[in-house]
Each structure stands twice: as structure tokens, then as C-alpha cells.
Design a protein around this motif. Structure first.
Motif, PDB file in Angstrom:
ATOM      1  N   ALA A 241       0.835  -1.202   0.000  1.00  0.00           N
ATOM      2  CA  ALA A 241       0.000   0.000   0.000  1.00  0.00           C
ATOM      3  C   ALA A 241       0.866   1.247   0.000  1.00  0.00           C
ATOM      4  CB  ALA A 241      -0.919  -0.006   1.214  1.00  0.00           C
ATOM      5  N   GLY A 242       1.960   1.207   0.750  1.00  0.00           N
ATOM      6  CA  GLY A 242       2.859   2.352   0.799  1.00  0.00           C
ATOM      7  C   GLY A 242       3.414   2.724  -0.557  1.00  0.00           C
ATOM      8  N   ARG A 243       3.746   1.717  -1.364  1.00  0.00           N
ATOM      9  CA  ARG A 243       4.260   1.986  -2.708  1.00  0.00           C
ATOM     10  C   ARG A 243       3.203   2.661  -3.576  1.00  0.00           C
ATOM     11  NH1 ARG A 243       6.962  -2.965  -1.595  1.00  0.00           N
ATOM     12  NH2 ARG A 243       5.256  -4.202  -2.447  1.00  0.00           N
ATOM     13  N   ILE A 244       1.949   2.229  -3.429  1.00  0.00           N
ATOM     14  CA  ILE A 244       0.860   2.849  -4.193  1.00  0.00           C
ATOM     15  C   ILE A 244       0.688   4.307  -3.784  1.00  0.00           C
ATOM     16  CG2 ILE A 244      -1.631   2.835  -4.604  1.00  0.00           C
ATOM     17  CD1 ILE A 244      -1.522  -0.221  -4.275  1.00  0.00           C
ATOM     18  N   TYR A 245       0.676   4.563  -2.475  1.00  0.00           N
ATOM     19  CA  TYR A 245       0.485   5.924  -1.985  1.00  0.00           C
ATOM     20  C   TYR A 245       1.622   6.841  -2.436  1.00  0.00           C
ATOM     21  CZ  TYR A 245      -2.960   3.644   1.023  1.00  0.00           C
ATOM     22  OH  TYR A 245      -4.032   2.914   1.492  1.00  0.00           O
ATOM     23  N   LYS A 246       2.845   6.320  -2.412  1.00  0.00           N
ATOM     24  CA  LYS A 246       3.982   7.148  -2.829  1.00  0.00           C
ATOM     25  C   LYS A 246       3.885   7.497  -4.313  1.00  0.00           C
ATOM     26  CE  LYS A 246       7.135   5.498   0.760  1.00  0.00           C
ATOM     27  NZ  LYS A 246       8.330   4.674   1.072  1.00  0.00           N
ATOM     28  N   ARG A 247       3.366   6.572  -5.113  1.00  0.00           N
ATOM     29  CA  ARG A 247       3.199   6.863  -6.541  1.00  0.00           C
ATOM     30  C   ARG A 247       2.165   7.955  -6.765  1.00  0.00           C
ATOM     31  NH1 ARG A 247       3.618   1.085  -7.315  1.00  0.00           N
ATOM     32  NH2 ARG A 247       1.340   0.919  -7.608  1.00  0.00           N
ATOM     33  N   LEU A 248       1.265   8.142  -5.795  1.00  0.00           N
ATOM     34  CA  LEU A 248       0.242   9.185  -5.903  1.00  0.00           C
ATOM     35  C   LEU A 248       0.714  10.523  -5.333  1.00  0.00           C
ATOM     36  CD1 LEU A 248      -2.962   7.168  -4.894  1.00  0.00           C
ATOM     37  CD2 LEU A 248      -2.090   7.648  -7.186  1.00  0.00           C
ATOM     38  N   GLY A 249       1.935  10.542  -4.765  1.00  0.00           N
ATOM     39  CA  GLY A 249       2.489  11.794  -4.283  1.00  0.00           C
ATOM     40  C   GLY A 249       2.598  11.931  -2.773  1.00  0.00           C
ATOM     41  N   PHE A 250       2.315  10.871  -2.020  1.00  0.00           N
ATOM     42  CA  PHE A 250       2.429  10.929  -0.563  1.00  0.00           C
ATOM     43  C   PHE A 250       3.874  10.734  -0.119  1.00  0.00           C
ATOM     44  CE2 PHE A 250      -2.061  10.220  -1.054  1.00  0.00           C
ATOM     45  CZ  PHE A 250      -2.636  10.850   0.043  1.00  0.00           C
ATOM     46  N   LYS A 251       4.273  11.459   0.913  1.00  0.00           N
ATOM     47  CA  LYS A 251       5.625  11.359   1.474  1.00  0.00           C
ATOM     48  C   LYS A 251       5.525  11.137   2.981  1.00  0.00           C
ATOM     49  CE  LYS A 251       7.762  14.414  -1.961  1.00  0.00           C
ATOM     50  NZ  LYS A 251       8.573  15.647  -2.171  1.00  0.00           N
ATOM     51  N   GLU A 252       6.386  10.277   3.508  1.00  0.00           N
ATOM     52  CA  GLU A 252       6.394   9.984   4.947  1.00  0.00           C
ATOM     53  C   GLU A 252       6.899  11.190   5.724  1.00  0.00           C
ATOM     54  OE1 GLU A 252       8.792   6.522   5.452  1.00  0.00           O
ATOM     55  OE2 GLU A 252       7.610   5.330   4.056  1.00  0.00           O
ATOM     56  N   ILE A 253       6.192  11.502   6.832  1.00  0.00           N
ATOM     57  CA  ILE A 253       6.622  12.609   7.685  1.00  0.00           C
ATOM     58  C   ILE A 253       6.786  12.179   9.140  1.00  0.00           C
ATOM     59  CG2 ILE A 253       5.605  14.390   6.228  1.00  0.00           C
ATOM     60  CD1 ILE A 253       3.289  14.558   8.239  1.00  0.00           C
ATOM     61  N   GLY A 254       6.545  10.897   9.439  1.00  0.00           N
ATOM     62  CA  GLY A 254       6.701  10.429  10.809  1.00  0.00           C
ATOM     63  C   GLY A 254       6.023   9.095  11.025  1.00  0.00           C
ATOM     64  N   MET A 255       5.946   8.705  12.307  1.00  0.00           N
ATOM     65  CA  MET A 255       5.287   7.458  12.693  1.00  0.00           C
ATOM     66  C   MET A 255       4.115   7.794  13.618  1.00  0.00           C
ATOM     67  SD  MET A 255       7.123   5.245  11.095  1.00  0.00           S
ATOM     68  CE  MET A 255       6.517   3.690  11.773  1.00  0.00           C
ATOM     69  N   TRP A 256       3.066   6.955  13.545  1.00  0.00           N
ATOM     70  CA  TRP A 256       1.855   7.166  14.334  1.00  0.00           C
ATOM     71  C   TRP A 256       1.525   5.871  15.059  1.00  0.00           C
ATOM     72  CZ3 TRP A 256      -0.918  11.644  15.005  1.00  0.00           C
ATOM     73  CH2 TRP A 256      -2.193  11.538  15.574  1.00  0.00           C
TER      74      TRP A 256
END
Length: 260
Positions: A241-256
Motif C-alpha cells: 500500500a505504501g508503494r501505491i500511496y507514494k506513486r500518488l504523491g504521498f511522502k512519509e513525515i513520521g510514525m503514528w
């Protein structure tokens, strides 16, 4: 000193939270939607000697979210939370939540740690012509029923009430596809406020997977929210899922971290 917040504190509270608007989108969204005197939520803050806010604690229904920029009175906030039923449902930035995990007398729910990502651009979107609808209150039951079929989801007993309440207050929207009157895939936002929104509930009925339905809907949600001048946020712990989100322009900013 810790005290309960009121409308009179709003300007100072918003200034404190807005410095990290993505991390605080739940607190900001709930304040804008329900204020300081709702039966479903309460807010407290720790103030220093100069009456400056050090930390904030939100209760929304039976869940708590703390936020601080440095050291704060962890035991004081824990004492407030223990007045409600345990195990305690606690979530927040991982570095803040871990301070409560060391308290022996605080019973927390099951722990889940996820990545926290945000999207501020539509340059990676590729919109298609998938037929989707925007959910109304009449669609709430079907949406929750779909979520209940997803093994990875933890659907609370009050999920219907919360979804209905957030939709009515414009703090949430859901886009979905359907076939023969059955919801096949959906994507929701929650904690929508004047600055940001959180993507949640990305799911597809098992027999309709591998068709790109959720990804298609999600791109329309992202585009619409960005068009309103807001930032998109989401959690994920699944690398695929993370790979899909990154392809859409999402970037990690921390942990929750969530204790549920």
C-alpha cells in the motif's frame, strides 16, 4: 497546570496546533466540527507559569490523542484518561505515545504502529473515468458493512454513529463504487478541517480486488481535497500500500501509534 479548555482558549490552541497541522489534523478537525462543549469530546491543556500551552489532550468519544512539543505532564494526562473505561484507546505521534507506554498503572489497548504520510501535490495523479458516487447518510450502513469484511480493519462498535456524525458535520466524505446496489469499493476522509484531511477506510470487497477500483476512487478524493486548498494525510503499515500511496504523491513525515 492542567485545565479543561473552553472557547476562550481557541486562538491560542489553534496557534499551538497549527505549527504541525498534519500531525494535529484530528485535534484541529474535531475542534472545528464539535467545539469545546460537546458531549462527545473534551480538551485539556497543560500551561506553564506564563500561561503558555505546553501540551494538549483530546477525548473524542472513548479515544484520546495527546500532543506536545517537548516534555509535559504525562502522569497528569494519564490521570484524566484513567477516569474513563480501560483499556484506554490512545493514539498520536509515536514519540509522544511511547511516554504513556512506560506507565505501569495505565492499561492501553492493542498496539499498532504505522507510517504517517502527507500529500501536497496533484502532479502524480492520473484520473480515469471510473464511475463513483459520493456517499450520503443513507449509505452509512453499507459502508460499515464493507469495512467489517476487511480482515485488516478494526471496526469499532460505534463505527456507524461516528461515521454518521462526522459526515453530518462535514468532517468526513466517502466516495464509493457499486454494482447491483452493493458497495464494491470505497475511500473515506475523516477529521477534515480548514487545513487538512485524513484518508481512511481504503478498501475493496474481496471478489472485486485487483481491478484498481480503490486507487481510482482515491485519486478523485485526493484531487477534490487538494482543490479545496487542503493537505491530505494517511496512515499505512502495508509496504505494498505504501508503494501505491507514494506513486500518488504521498511522502512519509513520521510514525503514528494507536492503542485500540
Amino acid at each position: 497546570m492542567i485545565r479543561k479548555l473552553t472557547d476562550h482558549d481557541h486562538e491560542q490552541v489553534l496557534a499551538f496546533l497549527s505549527e504541525e497541522q498534519s500531525i494535529n489534523l484530528f485535534i484541529i478537525g474535531d475542534i472545528e466540527a464539535f467545539g469545546y462543549s460537546s458531549e462527545t469530546q473534551e480538551l485539556w491543556a497543560e500551561f506553564d507559569e506564563s500561561d503558555t500551552i505546553n501540551a494538549i489532550l483530546l477525548r473524542f468519544h472513548q479515544s484520546f490523542i495527546p500532543y506536545a512539543k517537548g516534555e509535559f505532564d504525562t502522569n497528569g494526562f494519564a490521570s484524566i484518561m484513567k477516569e474513563y473505561s480501560q483499556p484506554i484507546l490512545l493514539s498520536g505521534s509515536s514519540d509522544i505515545v511511547e511516554k504513556f507506554e512506560t506507565l505501569d498503572d495505565l492499561q492501553l489497548g492493542k498496539k499498532q504502529v504505522t507510517y504517517f504520510a502527507e500529500c501536497r501535490t496533484n502532479e502524480f495523479l492520473s484520473l480515469d473515468n471510473v464511475e463513483y458516487k459520493k456517499a450520503t447518510i443513507e449509505d452509512v450502513d453499507q459502508i460499515v458493512k464493507l469495512r467489517e469484511t476487511i480482515d485488516e480493519f478494526h471496526v469499532r462498535s460505534d463505527a456507524r454513529d461516528i461515521l454518521k456524525q462526522t459526515m453530518e458535520s462535514n468532517a468526513s466524505r466517502t466516495y464509493f463504487t457499486e454494482e447491483n446496489g452493493i458497495v464494491t469499493s470505497c475511500v473515506s476522509t475523516t477529521a477534515e478541517n480548514s487545513m487538512s484531511a485524513m484518508i481512511v477506510g481504503v478498501c475493496t470487497r474481496k471478489e472485486y480486488r485487483k481491478k484498481g477500483l480503490a486507487t481510482s476512487i482515491m485519486q478523485h478524493v485526493v484531487q477534490d481535497v487538494l482543490n479545496e486548498g487542503k493537505t491530505l494525510c494517511l496512515f499505512y503499515d502495508n509496504p505494498e500500500a505504501g508503494r501505491i500511496y507514494k506513486r500518488l504523491g504521498f511522502k512519509e513525515i513520521g510514525m503514528w501509534t494507536m492503542h485500540r
